[in-house]
Design an enzyme around this catalytic site. Structure first.
Site, PDB file in Angstrom:
ATOM      1  N   ILE A  41       0.870  -1.184   0.000  1.00  0.00           N
ATOM      2  CA  ILE A  41       0.000   0.000   0.000  1.00  0.00           C
ATOM      3  C   ILE A  41       0.903   1.228   0.000  1.00  0.00           C
ATOM      4  O   ILE A  41       1.610   1.483   0.988  1.00  0.00           O
ATOM      5  CB  ILE A  41      -0.925  -0.005   1.233  1.00  0.00           C
ATOM      6  CG1 ILE A  41      -1.776  -1.291   1.240  1.00  0.00           C
ATOM      7  CG2 ILE A  41      -1.816   1.245   1.232  1.00  0.00           C
ATOM      8  CD1 ILE A  41      -2.596  -1.498   2.500  1.00  0.00           C
ATOM      9  N   GLU A  42       0.916   1.937  -1.119  1.00  0.00           N
ATOM     10  CA  GLU A  42       1.826   3.077  -1.263  1.00  0.00           C
ATOM     11  C   GLU A  42       1.141   4.389  -0.892  1.00  0.00           C
ATOM     12  O   GLU A  42      -0.081   4.468  -0.754  1.00  0.00           O
ATOM     13  CB  GLU A  42       2.358   3.127  -2.704  1.00  0.00           C
ATOM     14  CG  GLU A  42       3.155   1.878  -3.024  1.00  0.00           C
ATOM     15  CD  GLU A  42       3.802   1.886  -4.393  1.00  0.00           C
ATOM     16  OE1 GLU A  42       3.458   2.751  -5.223  1.00  0.00           O
ATOM     17  OE2 GLU A  42       4.662   1.005  -4.621  1.00  0.00           O
ATOM     18  N   CYS A  51       4.810  -2.576   2.938  1.00  0.00           N
ATOM     19  CA  CYS A  51       5.026  -3.762   2.102  1.00  0.00           C
ATOM     20  C   CYS A  51       3.934  -4.797   2.373  1.00  0.00           C
ATOM     21  O   CYS A  51       3.347  -4.851   3.463  1.00  0.00           O
ATOM     22  CB  CYS A  51       6.374  -4.398   2.415  1.00  0.00           C
ATOM     23  SG  CYS A  51       7.795  -3.437   1.907  1.00  0.00           S
ATOM     24  N   GLU A  53       4.157  -7.980   2.897  1.00  0.00           N
ATOM     25  CA  GLU A  53       4.450  -8.940   3.968  1.00  0.00           C
ATOM     26  C   GLU A  53       4.074  -8.368   5.328  1.00  0.00           C
ATOM     27  O   GLU A  53       3.482  -9.036   6.170  1.00  0.00           O
ATOM     28  CB  GLU A  53       5.954  -9.288   3.978  1.00  0.00           C
ATOM     29  CG  GLU A  53       6.461  -9.927   2.704  1.00  0.00           C
ATOM     30  CD  GLU A  53       6.981  -8.925   1.693  1.00  0.00           C
ATOM     31  OE1 GLU A  53       6.369  -7.838   1.522  1.00  0.00           O
ATOM     32  OE2 GLU A  53       7.999  -9.227   1.048  1.00  0.00           O
ATOM     33  N   CYS A  87      11.031  -6.021   6.157  1.00  0.00           N
ATOM     34  CA  CYS A  87      10.091  -7.145   6.302  1.00  0.00           C
ATOM     35  C   CYS A  87      10.778  -8.365   6.903  1.00  0.00           C
ATOM     36  O   CYS A  87      10.172  -9.116   7.674  1.00  0.00           O
ATOM     37  CB  CYS A  87       9.462  -7.482   4.954  1.00  0.00           C
ATOM     38  SG  CYS A  87       8.284  -6.227   4.422  1.00  0.00           S
TER      39      CYS A  87
HETATM   40  N1  THU Z   1       7.546  -4.136  -1.607  1.00  0.00           N
HETATM   41  C1  THU Z   1       6.837  -5.086  -0.918  1.00  0.00           C
HETATM   42  O1  THU Z   1       5.600  -5.034  -0.832  1.00  0.00           O
HETATM   43  N2  THU Z   1       7.545  -6.078  -0.330  1.00  0.00           N
HETATM   44  C2  THU Z   1       8.903  -6.192  -0.347  1.00  0.00           C
HETATM   45  O2  THU Z   1       9.468  -7.026   0.355  1.00  0.00           O
HETATM   46  C3  THU Z   1       9.676  -5.333  -1.246  1.00  0.00           C
HETATM   47  C4  THU Z   1       8.982  -4.113  -1.714  1.00  0.00           C
HETATM   48  C5  THU Z   1       6.796  -3.050  -2.246  1.00  0.00           C
HETATM   49  C6  THU Z   1       7.014  -1.693  -1.616  1.00  0.00           C
HETATM   50  C7  THU Z   1       6.701  -0.771  -2.764  1.00  0.00           C
HETATM   51  O3  THU Z   1       5.308  -0.530  -2.784  1.00  0.00           O
HETATM   52  C8  THU Z   1       7.074  -1.563  -4.004  1.00  0.00           C
HETATM   53  O4  THU Z   1       7.183  -2.909  -3.589  1.00  0.00           O
HETATM   54  C9  THU Z   1       8.379  -1.140  -4.653  1.00  0.00           C
HETATM   55  O5  THU Z   1       9.431  -1.147  -3.753  1.00  0.00           O
END
Ligand code: THU
Length: 128
Positions: A41-42, A51, A53, A87
């Site tokens: 979720i950005e 992230c 996870e 994570c």
């Molecule tokens: N991201 C994850 O959801 N999990 C990870 O372990 C690595 C990165 C997401 C964060 C961000 O929204 C996008 O991937 C690019 O970094």
């Protein structure tokens, strides 16, 4: 395909990633066999991004679940993506030395253990 991997690929579909366009899904298998999903979720501030996870782990913890068996992580990339450093620290703290499976849209997988991904981890035992 392992149903946990299918669940991670499915969770990825809910990703809120308008900045990176990198959709990530996670599926966390609990000790009772139930599966909790999560997606990244950005946020416009970037730094507040969560992230997939950590979303899955915190969802589970917030529902009182404390024992976990495995986690699967899915992205749109063909490259099999391991969890980021933050994570890894959270997974180690709350899930311990569980298997971590990465899956891509082709259904290809790779598996690690948490102790392979985070050797010599800092945790509660480090503070004694
Ligand atoms: N991201 C994850 O959801 N999990 C990870 O372990 C690595 C990165 C997401 C964060 C961000 O929204 C996008 O991937 C690019 O970094």
């Amino acid at each position: 395909m392992d149903s946990l991997c299918t669940a991670a690929l499915e969770a990825r579909r809910h990703s809120v990633s308008p900045y990176s366009h990198f959709a990530v899904g996670a599926a966390l298998e609990c000790a009772d066999g139930s599966v909790i999903g999560g997606c990244n979720i950005e946020n416009a501030t970037y730094g507040l991004t969560l992230c997939a996870e950590r979303v899955a782990v915190f969802k589970a913890l917030s529902e009182g679940i404390r024992e976990f068996r495995r986690i699967a992580i899915a992205t749109d990339a063909l490259t099999l993506t391991p969890p980021c450093g933050a994570c890894r620290q959270i997974l180690w703290e709350f899930c311990g030395d569980i298997p971590v499976i990465a899956v891509n849209p082709r259904g290809e997988t790779i598996q690690w253990t948490m102790s392979q991904l985070l050797p010599a981890a800092f945790d509660q035992r480090s503070m004694k």
